[in-house]
Design an enzyme around this catalytic site. Structure first.
Site, PDB file in Angstrom:
ATOM      1  N   GLU A 179     -10.427   5.520   1.898  1.00 30.29           N
ATOM      2  CA  GLU A 179      -9.114   4.986   1.528  1.00 30.29           C
ATOM      3  C   GLU A 179      -8.779   5.348   0.082  1.00 30.29           C
ATOM      4  O   GLU A 179      -7.634   5.270  -0.340  1.00 30.29           O
ATOM      5  CB  GLU A 179      -9.112   3.463   1.734  1.00 30.29           C
ATOM      6  CG  GLU A 179      -7.784   2.774   1.509  1.00 30.29           C
ATOM      7  CD  GLU A 179      -6.687   3.148   2.512  1.00 30.29           C
ATOM      8  OE1 GLU A 179      -6.938   3.933   3.442  1.00 30.29           O
ATOM      9  OE2 GLU A 179      -5.562   2.640   2.351  1.00 30.29           O
ATOM     10  N   HIS A 192      -3.006  11.032   5.458  1.00 30.28           N
ATOM     11  CA  HIS A 192      -4.393  11.506   5.354  1.00 30.28           C
ATOM     12  C   HIS A 192      -4.790  12.291   6.597  1.00 30.28           C
ATOM     13  O   HIS A 192      -4.050  12.330   7.586  1.00 30.28           O
ATOM     14  CB  HIS A 192      -5.383  10.366   5.088  1.00 30.28           C
ATOM     15  CG  HIS A 192      -5.000   9.066   5.732  1.00 30.28           C
ATOM     16  ND1 HIS A 192      -5.059   8.858   7.077  1.00 30.28           N
ATOM     17  CD2 HIS A 192      -4.513   7.909   5.194  1.00 30.28           C
ATOM     18  CE1 HIS A 192      -4.656   7.631   7.343  1.00 30.28           C
ATOM     19  NE2 HIS A 192      -4.305   7.027   6.223  1.00 30.28           N
ATOM     20  N   ARG A 225       0.894  -1.165   0.000  1.00 24.45           N
ATOM     21  CA  ARG A 225       0.000   0.000   0.000  1.00 24.45           C
ATOM     22  C   ARG A 225       0.921   1.201   0.000  1.00 24.45           C
ATOM     23  O   ARG A 225       1.685   1.407   0.937  1.00 24.45           O
ATOM     24  CB  ARG A 225      -0.914  -0.021   1.220  1.00 24.45           C
ATOM     25  CG  ARG A 225      -1.746   1.255   1.430  1.00 24.45           C
ATOM     26  CD  ARG A 225      -2.760   1.482   0.326  1.00 24.45           C
ATOM     27  NE  ARG A 225      -3.632   2.627   0.644  1.00 24.45           N
ATOM     28  CZ  ARG A 225      -3.414   3.882   0.229  1.00 24.45           C
ATOM     29  NH1 ARG A 225      -2.383   4.156  -0.558  1.00 24.45           N
ATOM     30  NH2 ARG A 225      -4.245   4.852   0.571  1.00 24.45           N
ATOM     31  N   GLU A 246      -5.411   6.640  11.795  1.00 23.21           N
ATOM     32  CA  GLU A 246      -5.659   5.285  11.271  1.00 23.21           C
ATOM     33  C   GLU A 246      -5.330   4.244  12.321  1.00 23.21           C
ATOM     34  O   GLU A 246      -4.195   4.150  12.780  1.00 23.21           O
ATOM     35  CB  GLU A 246      -4.809   5.054  10.017  1.00 23.21           C
ATOM     36  CG  GLU A 246      -4.867   3.623   9.478  1.00 23.21           C
ATOM     37  CD  GLU A 246      -4.038   3.450   8.201  1.00 23.21           C
ATOM     38  OE1 GLU A 246      -4.120   4.329   7.322  1.00 23.21           O
ATOM     39  OE2 GLU A 246      -3.313   2.455   8.091  1.00 23.21           O
ATOM     40  N   HIS A 269       2.852   7.032   6.170  1.00 20.31           N
ATOM     41  CA  HIS A 269       3.059   5.608   6.464  1.00 20.31           C
ATOM     42  C   HIS A 269       2.935   4.749   5.216  1.00 20.31           C
ATOM     43  O   HIS A 269       2.521   5.233   4.166  1.00 20.31           O
ATOM     44  CB  HIS A 269       2.061   5.156   7.535  1.00 20.31           C
ATOM     45  CG  HIS A 269       0.628   5.468   7.205  1.00 20.31           C
ATOM     46  ND1 HIS A 269       0.053   6.691   7.484  1.00 20.31           N
ATOM     47  CD2 HIS A 269      -0.345   4.745   6.606  1.00 20.31           C
ATOM     48  CE1 HIS A 269      -1.212   6.689   7.092  1.00 20.31           C
ATOM     49  NE2 HIS A 269      -1.474   5.528   6.539  1.00 20.31           N
ATOM     50  N   HIS A 284       1.819   7.092   1.952  1.00 14.37           N
ATOM     51  CA  HIS A 284       0.741   8.095   1.876  1.00 14.37           C
ATOM     52  C   HIS A 284       0.455   8.656   3.264  1.00 14.37           C
ATOM     53  O   HIS A 284       1.017   8.203   4.265  1.00 14.37           O
ATOM     54  CB  HIS A 284      -0.532   7.461   1.297  1.00 14.37           C
ATOM     55  CG  HIS A 284      -1.177   6.481   2.239  1.00 14.37           C
ATOM     56  ND1 HIS A 284      -0.726   5.189   2.406  1.00 14.37           N
ATOM     57  CD2 HIS A 284      -2.232   6.602   3.100  1.00 14.37           C
ATOM     58  CE1 HIS A 284      -1.463   4.570   3.303  1.00 14.37           C
ATOM     59  NE2 HIS A 284      -2.388   5.403   3.755  1.00 14.37           N
TER      60      HIS A 284
HETATM   61 MN    MN Z   1      -3.370   5.082   5.614  1.00  9.39          MN
END
Ligand code: MN
Ligand code: MN
Length: 415
Positions: free
Chosen positions: A194, A128, A123, A132, A171, A126
């Site tokens: 997401e 946000h 993943r 999380e 992360h 990124h």
């Molecule tokens: Mn995340």
């Protein structure tokens, strides 16, 4: 005359003195309290039949909606949803599906993502706006993060482990071989998606090459092979040993508290022959300042006792087994809902609820609260810590019998 018959008679008196045969549709009785009466026991076979269009496979997933108990009453917001009915976004390396407040309006505090990363699937790096929190459900995963003081954290996690990344901290996640990883993400914002995160590749591709050159102090053509479209999830290479990655990022210092935690390895806060409750909140998982969570395990025949949470909505992720929850609110309103693996439930703050294991195997469910600490009020605990004569006057129960109610927050009662 026993207590039950006397109360039946009193209830009959309350409908204007009319003589109504016990068991008729107009009799408010123990276990059948409402006027007008609700539930199949107050209807007729002809009226109960359902001859119209229906998808019996889908209906069979939610039997308590087809045939609610007579004690259910009134309407409540839809408190059930499921990852099983959500579309997956699939890319090389893994997939995800999500349930935000857009898909599940009753979930006003948090949103959830079910993600799978195959072996070495990444993943993308990124960040946000939301914090999380995550629970690993399968396999192993390597997480990397940079905290607010520029200290890096790299760790490997397995089934039953958690991570928490504070809002804005960048992360990445990578599934480890041979099984890869599957996990649940919970954001402390009901609308966090997401599919709407700040991505490393997006920013680099949308910055002029001369700025990249000046920012990183290297010639612009260093960046000539960058991806022009984001990666989101991609098939990566096998990472080095954990110690190698940890050493590579150590120069900025080490965070004082870990950003991962083993929930299923904790000593249960409640445990008896019928199940257990294990807890992770900011008291033991110190960095998790906005999310408190518990895993509730209910053995076959067990009942998670009548209780509520005074400080936050309960958001549930059903992991194993099958069960039935009834939620109570003012009105009065009461609604019974069935759950299976992959389903979500919501119980608004302070609304009463209990959960029955309706299957042959253990129920395991995760409950999440957008709060720094887990809080619970247990009905039996209250009734055994109020003056006995006072409680007796409310419920017409002999105080000597009240003394047999469970004291303390036992959590789960045998069948
Ligand atoms: Mn995340
Ligand atoms: Mn609860």
């Amino acid at each position: 005359m026993d207590d039950l018959s006397r109360r039946k008679l009193l209830a009959l008196g309350a409908v204007g003195g009319a003589v109504v045969a016990a068991g008729s549709a107009n009799a408010a009785t123990f276990g059948n309290p409402d006027q007008p009466a609700e539930g199949a026991i107050n209807s007729t076979p002809g009226a109960l039949s359902n001859p119209g269009p229906q998808n019996t496979a889908l209906e069979a997933q939610l039997p308590s909606f087809q045939n609610p108990p007579a004690t259910d009453v009134g309407s409540m917001p839809m408190m059930w949803s499921s990852f099983n009915i959500m579309p997956k976004r699939i890319q090389a390396g893994g997939w995800a599906r999500q349930i935000t407040a857009t898909e599940f309006p009753a979930s006003t505090a948090v949103s959830g993502v079910n993600m799978r990363l195959g072996p070495n699937g990444v993943r993308e790096m990124h960040w946000h706006l939301a914090g999380e929190w995550a629970l690993m459900t399968n396999g192993r995963c390597r997480v990397t993060m940079l905290d607010q003081q520029g200290r890096a954290y790299v760790q490997d996690v397995g089934a039953g482990d958690l991570w928490f990344f504070p809002a804005g901290c960048p992360h990445s996640l990578q599934g480890l071989g041979p099984e890869g990883a599957e996990f649940l993400l919970v954001f402390d914002d009901a609308f966090q998606s997401e599919y709407n995160t700040l991505l490393l590749t997006d920013w680099i591709a949308h910055t002029p090459p001369d700025i990249l050159a000046r920012n990183f102090g290297v010639p612009a053509d260093v960046f000539k092979n960058i991806p022009l479209h984001d990666l989101w999830i991609f098939q990566g290479k096998e990472p080095p040993a954990l110690a190698v990655d940890q050493a590579a990022v150590a120069s900025g210092g080490t965070p004082p508290e870990p950003f991962t935690f083993s929930l299923t390895a904790t000593k249960p806060v409640k445990e008896n022959a019928s199940g257990r409750v294990q807890l992770a909140d900011s008291r033991n998982f110190k960095v998790s300042k906005t999310i408190a969570a518990a895993i509730e395990t209910i053995k076959p025949g067990g009942l998670r006792q009548m209780h509520w949470h005074p400080n936050a909505d309960e958001w549930q992720y059903w992991i194993k087994g099958q069960g039935r929850m009834t939620v109570f609110n003012t009105g009065p309103r009461a609604q019974t809902i069935d759950f299976r693996p992959g389903d979500l439930g919501v119980v608004p703050k302070s609304q009463g609820h209990y959960i029955e294991n309706t299957g042959d195997e253990e129920v395991q469910m995760l409950v999440v609260f957008k709060a720094p600490e887990y809080q619970e009020v247990d009905l039996s605990d209250w009734l055994t810590h109020a003056p006995p004569e006072l409680v007796a006057q409310h419920l017409n129960i002999d105080p000597a019998v009240l003394a047999r109610f469970p004291k303390g927050q036992l959590g789960i009662q045998p069948g």
